[in-house]
Motif scaffolding. Sequence first.
Motif, mmCIF file in Angstrom:
data_model
loop_
_atom_site.group_PDB
_atom_site.id
_atom_site.type_symbol
_atom_site.label_atom_id
_atom_site.label_comp_id
_atom_site.label_asym_id
_atom_site.label_seq_id
_atom_site.Cartn_x
_atom_site.Cartn_y
_atom_site.Cartn_z
ATOM 1 N N GLY A 198 76.910 52.062 -166.381
ATOM 2 C CA GLY A 198 78.114 52.447 -167.114
ATOM 3 C C GLY A 198 77.818 53.460 -168.219
ATOM 4 O O GLY A 198 76.766 54.066 -168.268
ATOM 5 N N HIS A 199 78.770 53.586 -169.106
ATOM 6 C CA HIS A 199 78.737 54.564 -170.198
ATOM 7 C C HIS A 199 78.181 53.887 -171.443
ATOM 8 O O HIS A 199 78.651 52.830 -171.841
ATOM 9 C CB HIS A 199 80.167 55.043 -170.430
ATOM 10 N N TYR A 200 77.186 54.500 -172.086
ATOM 11 C CA TYR A 200 76.576 53.910 -173.280
ATOM 12 C C TYR A 200 75.882 54.983 -174.098
ATOM 13 O O TYR A 200 75.652 56.096 -173.628
ATOM 14 C CB TYR A 200 75.562 52.821 -172.901
ATOM 15 N N ARG A 201 75.533 54.604 -175.337
ATOM 16 C CA ARG A 201 74.722 55.450 -176.211
ATOM 17 C C ARG A 201 73.476 54.684 -176.624
ATOM 18 O O ARG A 201 73.513 53.474 -176.784
ATOM 19 C CB ARG A 201 75.486 55.833 -177.481
ATOM 20 N N MET A 202 72.393 55.420 -176.825
ATOM 21 C CA MET A 202 71.145 54.823 -177.288
ATOM 22 C C MET A 202 70.570 55.733 -178.372
ATOM 23 O O MET A 202 70.562 56.958 -178.213
ATOM 24 C CB MET A 202 70.154 54.684 -176.132
ATOM 25 N N SER A 203 70.101 55.138 -179.450
ATOM 26 C CA SER A 203 69.557 55.939 -180.547
ATOM 27 C C SER A 203 68.272 56.638 -180.107
ATOM 28 O O SER A 203 67.494 56.106 -179.319
ATOM 29 C CB SER A 203 69.301 55.075 -181.779
ATOM 30 N N HIS A 204 68.076 57.853 -180.643
ATOM 31 C CA HIS A 204 66.836 58.593 -180.362
ATOM 32 C C HIS A 204 65.626 57.770 -180.789
ATOM 33 O O HIS A 204 64.610 57.759 -180.101
ATOM 34 C CB HIS A 204 66.806 59.929 -181.118
ATOM 35 N N ASN A 249 79.350 42.889 -171.909
ATOM 36 C CA ASN A 249 79.840 42.088 -173.022
ATOM 37 C C ASN A 249 80.247 42.959 -174.209
ATOM 38 O O ASN A 249 81.281 42.725 -174.841
ATOM 39 C CB ASN A 249 78.770 41.072 -173.438
ATOM 40 N N GLN A 250 79.461 43.968 -174.518
ATOM 41 C CA GLN A 250 79.746 44.851 -175.650
ATOM 42 C C GLN A 250 80.991 45.698 -175.432
ATOM 43 O O GLN A 250 81.663 46.074 -176.388
ATOM 44 C CB GLN A 250 78.546 45.759 -175.940
ATOM 45 N N ARG A 251 81.325 45.989 -174.186
ATOM 46 C CA ARG A 251 82.518 46.799 -173.895
ATOM 47 C C ARG A 251 83.800 46.060 -174.241
ATOM 48 O O ARG A 251 84.852 46.675 -174.335
ATOM 49 C CB ARG A 251 82.524 47.237 -172.434
ATOM 50 N N ARG A 252 83.732 44.784 -174.472
ATOM 51 C CA ARG A 252 84.912 44.031 -174.922
ATOM 52 C C ARG A 252 85.281 44.425 -176.343
ATOM 53 O O ARG A 252 86.424 44.288 -176.749
ATOM 54 C CB ARG A 252 84.644 42.536 -174.844
ATOM 55 N N GLU A 253 84.297 44.890 -177.107
ATOM 56 C CA GLU A 253 84.513 45.247 -178.508
ATOM 57 C C GLU A 253 84.525 46.753 -178.751
ATOM 58 O O GLU A 253 85.121 47.220 -179.703
ATOM 59 C CB GLU A 253 83.424 44.610 -179.377
ATOM 60 N N SER A 254 83.823 47.506 -177.925
ATOM 61 C CA SER A 254 83.704 48.951 -178.121
ATOM 62 C C SER A 254 83.739 49.646 -176.767
ATOM 63 O O SER A 254 83.039 49.224 -175.844
ATOM 64 C CB SER A 254 82.383 49.261 -178.832
ATOM 65 N N GLN A 255 84.509 50.688 -176.677
ATOM 66 C CA GLN A 255 84.636 51.407 -175.415
ATOM 67 C C GLN A 255 83.297 51.986 -174.959
ATOM 68 O O GLN A 255 82.977 52.004 -173.777
ATOM 69 C CB GLN A 255 85.669 52.514 -175.577
ATOM 70 N N ILE A 256 82.503 52.476 -175.922
ATOM 71 C CA ILE A 256 81.180 53.005 -175.607
ATOM 72 C C ILE A 256 80.152 52.187 -176.391
ATOM 73 O O ILE A 256 79.948 52.411 -177.581
ATOM 74 C CB ILE A 256 81.046 54.493 -175.987
ATOM 75 N N PRO A 257 79.522 51.216 -175.749
ATOM 76 C CA PRO A 257 78.518 50.422 -176.463
ATOM 77 C C PRO A 257 77.315 51.275 -176.842
ATOM 78 O O PRO A 257 77.012 52.274 -176.189
ATOM 79 C CB PRO A 257 78.121 49.339 -175.460
ATOM 80 N N TYR A 258 76.653 50.880 -177.910
ATOM 81 C CA TYR A 258 75.482 51.614 -178.358
ATOM 82 C C TYR A 258 74.324 50.669 -178.600
ATOM 83 O O TYR A 258 74.502 49.537 -179.020
ATOM 84 C CB TYR A 258 75.791 52.441 -179.606
ATOM 85 N N LEU A 259 73.145 51.125 -178.282
ATOM 86 C CA LEU A 259 71.922 50.348 -178.447
ATOM 87 C C LEU A 259 71.067 50.974 -179.534
ATOM 88 O O LEU A 259 70.705 52.146 -179.444
ATOM 89 C CB LEU A 259 71.119 50.317 -177.145
ATOM 90 N N GLU A 260 70.774 50.179 -180.552
ATOM 91 C CA GLU A 260 69.836 50.591 -181.593
ATOM 92 C C GLU A 260 68.636 49.663 -181.616
ATOM 93 O O GLU A 260 67.564 50.030 -182.072
ATOM 94 C CB GLU A 260 70.507 50.565 -182.964
ATOM 95 N N HIS A 261 68.842 48.452 -181.154
ATOM 96 C CA HIS A 261 67.789 47.421 -181.090
ATOM 97 C C HIS A 261 67.892 46.776 -179.711
ATOM 98 O O HIS A 261 68.970 46.692 -179.149
ATOM 99 C CB HIS A 261 68.003 46.360 -182.168
ATOM 100 N N VAL A 262 66.787 46.283 -179.185
ATOM 101 C CA VAL A 262 66.816 45.752 -177.821
ATOM 102 C C VAL A 262 66.272 44.316 -177.727
ATOM 103 O O VAL A 262 65.791 43.914 -176.678
ATOM 104 C CB VAL A 262 66.052 46.664 -176.847
ATOM 105 N N SER A 263 66.388 43.586 -178.770
ATOM 106 C CA SER A 263 65.881 42.217 -178.769
ATOM 107 C C SER A 263 66.429 41.436 -177.562
ATOM 108 O O SER A 263 67.638 41.357 -177.371
ATOM 109 C CB SER A 263 66.303 41.523 -180.069
ATOM 110 N N GLY A 264 65.540 40.932 -176.736
ATOM 111 C CA GLY A 264 65.926 40.135 -175.572
ATOM 112 C C GLY A 264 66.308 40.931 -174.347
ATOM 113 O O GLY A 264 66.645 40.349 -173.322
ATOM 114 N N LEU A 265 66.290 42.253 -174.415
ATOM 115 C CA LEU A 265 66.711 43.065 -173.276
ATOM 116 C C LEU A 265 65.552 43.734 -172.552
ATOM 117 O O LEU A 265 65.763 44.472 -171.594
ATOM 118 C CB LEU A 265 67.705 44.156 -173.733
ATOM 119 N N LEU A 266 64.338 43.491 -172.997
ATOM 120 C CA LEU A 266 63.180 44.142 -172.377
ATOM 121 C C LEU A 266 62.499 43.235 -171.377
ATOM 122 O O LEU A 266 62.544 42.010 -171.487
ATOM 123 C CB LEU A 266 62.171 44.549 -173.462
ATOM 124 N N ARG A 267 61.851 43.845 -170.393
ATOM 125 C CA ARG A 267 61.085 43.105 -169.403
ATOM 126 C C ARG A 267 59.813 42.587 -170.081
ATOM 127 O O ARG A 267 59.152 43.309 -170.797
ATOM 128 C CB ARG A 267 60.718 44.021 -168.239
#
Length: 77
Positions: free
Chosen positions: A28-34, A58-76
């Motif tokens: 989907g559509h998202y933003r990630m910090s440099h 889950n984040q799209r329920r609150e924001s049309q374009i979710p953004y990632l600045e931290h990835v706690s729990g999302l890494l392999r």
Amino acid sequence: MTCLICAGPAEELACPERWEERKCAECGHYRMSHALVLALMDQGQIFDVGKARAWLVNQRRESQIPYLEHVSGLLRT
């Protein structure tokens, strides 16, 4: 361009300077910090794709374009 989450094909979209914005058919559509992109590359870490996609949905329920600045729990591990 490639998706920063699943490494599949993605469209790169124009966005504010400190962000990368992608539109992936699977993630989907998202933003990630440099800063996050650089940290992940530097540490050689990759996303747990299933967890990251679920988080984005889950984040799209609150924001049309979710953004990632931290990835706690999302890494392999």
